[in-house]
Design a protein around this motif. Structure first.
Motif, mmCIF file in Angstrom:
data_model
loop_
_atom_site.group_PDB
_atom_site.id
_atom_site.type_symbol
_atom_site.label_atom_id
_atom_site.label_comp_id
_atom_site.label_asym_id
_atom_site.label_seq_id
_atom_site.Cartn_x
_atom_site.Cartn_y
_atom_site.Cartn_z
ATOM 1 N N GLU A 99 0.811 -1.060 -0.089
ATOM 2 C CA GLU A 99 -0.416 -0.161 -0.149
ATOM 3 C C GLU A 99 1.235 1.447 0.146
ATOM 4 O O GLU A 99 1.691 1.636 0.518
ATOM 5 N N TYR A 101 1.174 5.600 0.814
ATOM 6 C CA TYR A 101 1.312 6.395 1.427
ATOM 7 C C TYR A 101 1.463 7.702 1.157
ATOM 8 O O TYR A 101 2.989 7.596 1.441
ATOM 9 N N GLU A 135 -8.368 3.022 5.443
ATOM 10 C CA GLU A 135 -8.417 4.548 5.051
ATOM 11 C C GLU A 135 -9.045 5.435 5.986
ATOM 12 O O GLU A 135 -7.760 6.961 5.993
ATOM 13 N N LYS A 138 -4.415 5.831 6.420
ATOM 14 C CA LYS A 138 -4.044 6.958 5.256
ATOM 15 C C LYS A 138 -4.515 7.961 4.895
ATOM 16 O O LYS A 138 -3.119 8.561 4.786
#
Length: 296
Positions: A99, A101, A135, A138
């Motif tokens: 992921e 960021y 989320e 993030k």
């Protein structure tokens, strides 16, 4: 915190140990082993410990304490590996567990801090009923603000402030400057508290500076500029004393060349004074004062 810190009066779900370096040695000890032992005082029996990357000497002590107290140790670089992504003066991106960021802070060390925080959140969810959506993590990282940490006050002329206050953080500052502002001439405005490792900071900064102006914040612990001149001379460097932060800032700005970057560093108190001097100089509103500070 650490063994003697007021925060150690609580029983934490997760203990987090960030990067350990030489600081507050008059209280914590004069070796990384002793300092790490004090920091490891927050580790409870059978605790979950999240640990940022450490020098070997510090890590060995943390591992020893975890073993003694049967605590589970999560190492950020080993158990939470990450990779750098794109960066500009607005911030940087990094990848963890496939992921990506975004972090609006400069310096690789801030990615380490962010991943350490992410590991701590994961640990909290493991040990408590807390639920934090991916989320939300993030979004939270993308909105981080940290005044006085590689904070850009002006791009033209180039002016940043950073509250590095020991040798390790000064090294990280230099690395970040060379990474984010390559090919620039660096002028440092430097001041420090008298009980901080001034020699270590000067050794990190002086080889990379075009010139250095030394001064003092208004704080009573601030080292006198003439003592900073002597400390620099002992390392073979000549620096220029200035009576206060505003004067140093004015001098640096007046003499700055087109490729020059001015960096104010060495003390959180100095950075606060520099931010105030810059705002006053440009007729900008000052931030509100802490009512506890005013009343005190």
């Amino acid at each position: 915190g650490g063994r003697l810190d007021a925060t150690n009066s609580v029983d934490p779900a997760v203990a987090v140990i960030t990067s350990i370096s030489y600081d507050h040695m008059q209280i914590l000890g004069n070796t990384l082993t002793l300092i790490a032992r004090e920091k490891a005082g927050i580790i409870r029996p059978e605790a979950l410990v999240i640990c940022a990357p450490q020098y070997d000497e510090a890590l060995q002590m943390i591992e020893q304490v975890c073993q003694e107290r049967q605590a589970r140790l999560i190492l950020v670089d080993r158990d939470w590996p990450w990779s750098e992504g794109a960066f500009n003066l607005e911030g940087q991106s990094f990848k963890v567990c496939d992921e990506t960021y975004h972090l609006p802070l400069l310096g690789e060390h801030q990615i380490v801090n962010a991943v350490t925080a992410m590991a701590a959140i994961h640990g909290l969810m493991e040990r408590t009923e807390l639920t934090v959506a991916p989320e939300a993590v993030k979004a939270g990282l993308a909105q981080v603000q940290w005044l006085g940490r590689l904070e850009i006050l002006s791009r033209s002329p180039g002016l940043i402030v950073d509250s590095a206050m020991n040798g390790d953080s000064a090294d990280k500052l230099v690395q970040a400057l060379r990474h984010h502002f390559p090919g620039r001439d660096y002028t440092f405005i430097f001041g420090a508290s008298s009980d901080h490792p001034i020699g270590d900071m000067l050794r990190a900064l002086l080889p990379h500076t075009k010139r250095m102006l030394v001064t003092a914040s208004p704080h009573p612990r601030a080292e006198k500029p003439e003592q900073l001149v002597k400390a620099a001379a002992a390392l073979g460097f000549e620096v220029t004393p200035m009576p206060d932060v505003a004067a140093a800032l004015g001098s640096a700005l007046a003499e700055a060349g087109p490729t020059e970057l001015i960096c104010v560093t060495g003390s959180l108190f100095l950075v606060a004074a520099a931010r105030e001097a810059w705002l006053r100089r440009n007729g900008l509103p000052l931030p509100p004062l802490d009512p506890l500070t005013v009343s005190g």
